[in-house]
Write a protein that holds these residues in place. Sequence first.
Motif, short mmCIF file in Angstrom:
data_model
loop_
_atom_site.label_atom_id
_atom_site.label_comp_id
_atom_site.label_asym_id
_atom_site.label_seq_id
_atom_site.Cartn_x
_atom_site.Cartn_y
_atom_site.Cartn_z
N GLN A 1 1.08 -1.24 0.01
CA GLN A 1 0.17 -0.08 -0.11
C GLN A 1 0.83 1.27 0.00
O GLN A 1 2.00 1.21 0.67
N THR A 2 0.41 2.29 -0.54
CA THR A 2 1.26 3.54 -0.57
C THR A 2 0.49 4.40 0.44
O THR A 2 -0.87 4.51 0.76
N TYR A 3 1.46 4.81 1.45
CA TYR A 3 1.14 5.79 2.41
C TYR A 3 1.47 7.20 2.26
O TYR A 3 2.60 7.24 1.86
N TYR A 4 0.59 8.19 2.53
CA TYR A 4 1.11 9.38 2.41
C TYR A 4 0.81 10.22 3.93
O TYR A 4 0.14 9.77 4.74
N TYR A 5 1.97 11.10 4.11
CA TYR A 5 1.91 11.55 5.25
C TYR A 5 2.36 13.19 5.21
O TYR A 5 2.81 13.62 4.36
N LEU A 6 1.99 13.82 6.20
CA LEU A 6 2.11 15.14 6.63
C LEU A 6 2.69 14.97 8.14
O LEU A 6 2.22 14.49 9.11
N LEU A 7 4.06 15.57 8.22
CA LEU A 7 4.75 15.45 9.22
C LEU A 7 5.32 16.64 9.91
O LEU A 7 5.53 17.75 9.22
N VAL B 1 0.34 12.74 10.54
CA VAL B 1 -1.09 12.36 9.77
C VAL B 1 -0.72 11.32 8.59
O VAL B 1 -0.07 11.95 7.78
N ILE B 2 -1.17 9.94 8.83
CA ILE B 2 -0.62 9.30 7.79
C ILE B 2 -2.11 8.67 7.12
O ILE B 2 -3.09 8.60 7.82
N SER B 3 -2.11 8.81 5.71
CA SER B 3 -3.40 8.32 4.97
C SER B 3 -3.15 7.59 3.80
O SER B 3 -2.23 7.58 3.28
N THR B 4 -4.04 6.86 3.16
CA THR B 4 -4.14 6.23 2.07
C THR B 4 -4.50 6.76 0.82
O THR B 4 -4.44 6.64 -0.14
N ASP B 5 -5.26 8.27 1.18
CA ASP B 5 -5.56 9.26 0.53
C ASP B 5 -4.86 10.49 0.21
O ASP B 5 -4.51 11.27 1.09
N LYS B 6 -4.13 10.32 -1.03
CA LYS B 6 -3.30 11.66 -1.33
C LYS B 6 -3.83 12.88 -1.21
O LYS B 6 -3.37 13.88 -0.70
N THR B 7 -4.98 12.91 -1.68
CA THR B 7 -5.82 14.22 -1.68
C THR B 7 -6.14 14.78 -0.16
O THR B 7 -6.06 16.04 -0.10
N TYR C 1 4.81 24.79 7.82
CA TYR C 1 5.78 24.30 8.47
C TYR C 1 5.63 22.80 8.80
O TYR C 1 5.75 22.32 9.90
N VAL C 2 5.14 21.94 7.70
CA VAL C 2 4.89 20.66 7.54
C VAL C 2 5.52 20.09 6.39
O VAL C 2 6.23 20.79 5.44
N ILE C 3 5.93 18.89 6.54
CA ILE C 3 6.49 18.02 5.55
C ILE C 3 5.74 17.06 5.08
O ILE C 3 4.93 16.40 5.74
N THR C 4 5.44 16.76 3.70
CA THR C 4 4.74 15.99 3.36
C THR C 4 5.52 14.82 2.23
O THR C 4 6.60 15.14 1.70
#
Length: 110
Positions: free
Chosen positions: A2-8, A68-74, A85-88
Motif C-alpha cells: 500500500q502507498t501511505y501519504y504523510y504530513l509530518l 497524519v498518515i493516510s492512504t488518500d493523497k488528496t 511548517y509541515v513536511i509531506t
Amino acid sequence: MQTYYYLLASQKFLLEEEPLEEVLRERQRHYQSQEKAIDFWLIKQPAFLESDGFGDLKRRCPQPAAAVISTDKTLITWLKLRMEYVITGEFQGPTATLPDPLASLETVHS
C-alpha cells in the motif's frame, strides 16, 4: 503493498499550535456522512521515521514528531494547504524494515 501519504511536523506544532484535532474531527464527520471508511490516522512518534531511508527526514523534523498518515493523497494535500511548517511525502508498506506503517514509538502508559 500500500502507498501511505504523510504530513509530518513536531508534536508541539500539530497538537498545540494548529487546530488539527478540530480539522480531523470535521473530516471524520464528513467521512461518516458519506459512509466512507476512515483512511487517516494521527500517529505520535511515527515508527516509519526509524526505517531505512528516512534518516534525513527525521533530522529535518523537530522531535518528538507527529504525523497524519493516510492512504488518500488528496487528504494530505488538503491538510498541507491548511498548514505551514509541515513536511509531506509518501512511502510503501508494509515492508521487511517497516512491518506496521501505522506504528508509533510512543509508549502507552496505563
